[in-house]
Design a protein around this motif. Structure first.
Motif, PDB file in Angstrom:
ATOM      1  N   PHE A 183       0.809  -1.213   0.000  1.00 47.27           N
ATOM      2  CA  PHE A 183       0.000   0.000   0.000  1.00 47.27           C
ATOM      3  C   PHE A 183       0.849   1.275   0.000  1.00 47.27           C
ATOM      4  O   PHE A 183       0.632   2.170  -0.810  1.00 47.27           O
ATOM      5  CB  PHE A 183      -0.956   0.001   1.195  1.00 47.27           C
ATOM      6  CG  PHE A 183      -1.818   1.220   1.264  1.00 47.27           C
ATOM      7  CD1 PHE A 183      -1.601   2.196   2.225  1.00 47.27           C
ATOM      8  CD2 PHE A 183      -2.847   1.409   0.348  1.00 47.27           C
ATOM      9  CE1 PHE A 183      -2.399   3.335   2.284  1.00 47.27           C
ATOM     10  CE2 PHE A 183      -3.649   2.548   0.393  1.00 47.27           C
ATOM     11  CZ  PHE A 183      -3.422   3.508   1.364  1.00 47.27           C
ATOM     12  N   LEU A 186       2.153   6.751  -6.795  1.00 45.29           N
ATOM     13  CA  LEU A 186       1.129   7.637  -7.367  1.00 45.29           C
ATOM     14  C   LEU A 186       1.521   9.090  -7.135  1.00 45.29           C
ATOM     15  O   LEU A 186       1.348   9.949  -8.002  1.00 45.29           O
ATOM     16  CB  LEU A 186      -0.222   7.402  -6.681  1.00 45.29           C
ATOM     17  CG  LEU A 186      -1.178   6.395  -7.303  1.00 45.29           C
ATOM     18  CD1 LEU A 186      -2.440   6.308  -6.465  1.00 45.29           C
ATOM     19  CD2 LEU A 186      -1.529   6.776  -8.726  1.00 45.29           C
ATOM     20  N   GLN A 217      -3.282  21.172  -5.622  1.00 43.64           N
ATOM     21  CA  GLN A 217      -3.218  19.709  -5.774  1.00 43.64           C
ATOM     22  C   GLN A 217      -1.952  19.146  -5.140  1.00 43.64           C
ATOM     23  O   GLN A 217      -1.997  18.145  -4.421  1.00 43.64           O
ATOM     24  CB  GLN A 217      -3.211  19.333  -7.258  1.00 43.64           C
ATOM     25  CG  GLN A 217      -4.533  19.476  -7.964  1.00 43.64           C
ATOM     26  CD  GLN A 217      -5.491  18.377  -7.585  1.00 43.64           C
ATOM     27  OE1 GLN A 217      -5.148  17.201  -7.572  1.00 43.64           O
ATOM     28  NE2 GLN A 217      -6.703  18.742  -7.247  1.00 43.64           N
ATOM     29  N   ASN A 256      -8.400  14.482  -6.333  1.00 45.22           N
ATOM     30  CA  ASN A 256      -6.989  14.122  -6.169  1.00 45.22           C
ATOM     31  C   ASN A 256      -6.829  12.606  -6.091  1.00 45.22           C
ATOM     32  O   ASN A 256      -7.405  11.969  -5.210  1.00 45.22           O
ATOM     33  CB  ASN A 256      -6.453  14.794  -4.904  1.00 45.22           C
ATOM     34  CG  ASN A 256      -4.958  14.580  -4.713  1.00 45.22           C
ATOM     35  OD1 ASN A 256      -4.476  13.460  -4.694  1.00 45.22           O
ATOM     36  ND2 ASN A 256      -4.222  15.661  -4.564  1.00 45.22           N
ATOM     37  N   ILE A 286      -4.391  10.639  -5.212  1.00 44.84           N
ATOM     38  CA  ILE A 286      -3.777  10.093  -3.991  1.00 44.84           C
ATOM     39  C   ILE A 286      -4.805  10.058  -2.864  1.00 44.84           C
ATOM     40  O   ILE A 286      -4.953   9.054  -2.150  1.00 44.84           O
ATOM     41  CB  ILE A 286      -2.525  10.914  -3.570  1.00 44.84           C
ATOM     42  CG1 ILE A 286      -1.361  10.615  -4.525  1.00 44.84           C
ATOM     43  CG2 ILE A 286      -2.085  10.586  -2.170  1.00 44.84           C
ATOM     44  CD1 ILE A 286      -1.140  11.654  -5.567  1.00 44.84           C
ATOM     45  N   ASP A 287      -5.540  11.142  -2.741  1.00 45.15           N
ATOM     46  CA  ASP A 287      -6.561  11.208  -1.692  1.00 45.15           C
ATOM     47  C   ASP A 287      -7.669  10.189  -1.908  1.00 45.15           C
ATOM     48  O   ASP A 287      -8.215   9.642  -0.942  1.00 45.15           O
ATOM     49  CB  ASP A 287      -7.150  12.623  -1.601  1.00 45.15           C
ATOM     50  CG  ASP A 287      -6.168  13.600  -0.978  1.00 45.15           C
ATOM     51  OD1 ASP A 287      -6.385  14.819  -1.076  1.00 45.15           O
ATOM     52  OD2 ASP A 287      -5.165  13.141  -0.377  1.00 45.15           O
ATOM     53  N   LYS A 304      -7.319   7.238  -3.240  1.00 43.20           N
ATOM     54  CA  LYS A 304      -6.765   5.939  -2.834  1.00 43.20           C
ATOM     55  C   LYS A 304      -6.714   5.823  -1.309  1.00 43.20           C
ATOM     56  O   LYS A 304      -7.033   4.790  -0.731  1.00 43.20           O
ATOM     57  CB  LYS A 304      -5.367   5.747  -3.415  1.00 43.20           C
ATOM     58  CG  LYS A 304      -4.857   4.324  -3.242  1.00 43.20           C
ATOM     59  CD  LYS A 304      -3.622   4.069  -4.066  1.00 43.20           C
ATOM     60  CE  LYS A 304      -2.972   2.739  -3.713  1.00 43.20           C
ATOM     61  NZ  LYS A 304      -3.536   1.594  -4.447  1.00 43.20           N
ATOM     62  N   LEU A 305      -6.351   6.917  -0.685  1.00 39.03           N
ATOM     63  CA  LEU A 305      -6.252   6.940   0.766  1.00 39.03           C
ATOM     64  C   LEU A 305      -7.617   6.768   1.433  1.00 39.03           C
ATOM     65  O   LEU A 305      -7.793   5.923   2.308  1.00 39.03           O
ATOM     66  CB  LEU A 305      -5.652   8.281   1.170  1.00 39.03           C
ATOM     67  CG  LEU A 305      -4.928   8.374   2.481  1.00 39.03           C
ATOM     68  CD1 LEU A 305      -3.792   7.377   2.522  1.00 39.03           C
ATOM     69  CD2 LEU A 305      -4.347   9.774   2.661  1.00 39.03           C
TER      70      LEU A 305
END
Lengths: 150, 140
Positions: free
Chosen positions: A42, A49, A81, B15, B17-18, B20-21
């Protein structure tokens, strides 16, 4: 066993140094805690990413900032971002650099923005190098532990 | 409520990454997760898209909670919240707003519009646990 213990210690010291130097913060720990058997890679996946997305954003920023009439809304959107993702993975110094960047952007200060872009890039490549080394060490430790090597 | 024990949460964030988190955080709290990268996609999923007004009624996937970022280009989390609360099919669905910025007027605006909760980013496991506990209690 000796070799593994030494690797383990080196890894712990290296990891610790990243926090000490403020390159990473608590949020990175949060990510590590989310990793489990159902998702053993993870942290690596999220960080990968982050690398991809950040480099895209840095390229976009470079392009926007060399235009004759700079679109500050676009600059702000990209920095927002980047600030968000760096915050989400605990890339502390990148996040701070983005906060400074946002201020110059709001003031529509071109020189300030250009300096900030440099700063963000520097901090980004620093954390990238450190995290790549981190994953490499982690992998070595894992391999050494599994083979039960001396 | 449904036979399945797991709440189904729709997570909206531009976003990657967010997304996925938040997905992992929710899965760790035993939720089924669908992600959307913007407001319009989220509305489509909920059966509230522009072309869907009278077509999908009754066939929409059951969503127990929506968690959305505030700052998104085009349709903000606030706009999305309003649309969800305006529709008879979705107005009972709890909506949680996430934001990296702690702005009291923004928070109040969202709460007044019916947001269940406002959470500060970056999200932590404890935030999501608290949320899902509330959700499970609501299921009664």
């Amino acid at each position: 066993m000796d070799g593994v213990a030494q690797l383990r210690r080196q890894f712990a010291e290296y990891t610790n140094s990243l926090f000490q130097e403020g390159i990473l913060n608590q949020q990175f720990n949060q990510l590590q805690q989310l990793q489990d058997e159902s998702n053993p890679n993870f942290v690596f996946e999220v960080v990968s990413l982050f690398f991809q997305d950040s480099e895209r954003l840095l390229n976009e920023l470079a392009i926007v900032l060399i235009q004759e009439n700079i679109n500050f809304r676009k600059v702000d959107a990209h920095v927002h971002q980047l600030k968000g993702s760096s915050s989400s993975i605990g890339a502390n110094r990148v996040q701070d650099a983005c906060i400074a960047f946002k201020r110059y952007c709001e003031a529509q200060n071109i020189e300030g923005c250009l300096k900030c872009l440099q700063q963000v890039k520097t901090e980004y490549f620093l954390v990238k190098n450190k995290l790549e080394a981190f994953f490499k060490m982690e992998q070595q430790l894992s391999a050494a532990s599994q083979s039960g090597s001396k | 409520m449904e036979n399945g024990d797991e709440p189904h949460v729709l997570a909206v964030d531009d976003n990657v990454i967010d997304r996925k988190l938040v997905e992992k955080l929710l899965k760790n709290s035993s939720c089924r997760v669908t992600t959307a990268e913007n407001g319009p996609r989220a509305l489509e999923f909920l059966g509230l898209g522009n072309d869907q007004q009278n077509i999908l009624k009754g066939n929409e996937p059951k969503v127990n909670m929506v968690i959305t970022d505030y700052c998104m280009p085009g349709m903000t989390g606030y706009d999305l919240l309003k649309k969800i609360k305006e529709s008879s099919t979705t107005k009972e669905v709890p909506v949680v707003i996430m934001s990296s910025e702690n702005i009291p007027t923004r928070i109040n605006k969202c709460l007044e519009e019916g947001a269940q909760m406002f959470i500060q980013k970056p999200l932590k496991q404890s935030d999501v646990k608290k949320l899902t506990c509330q959700l499970m209690n609501c299921k009664g």
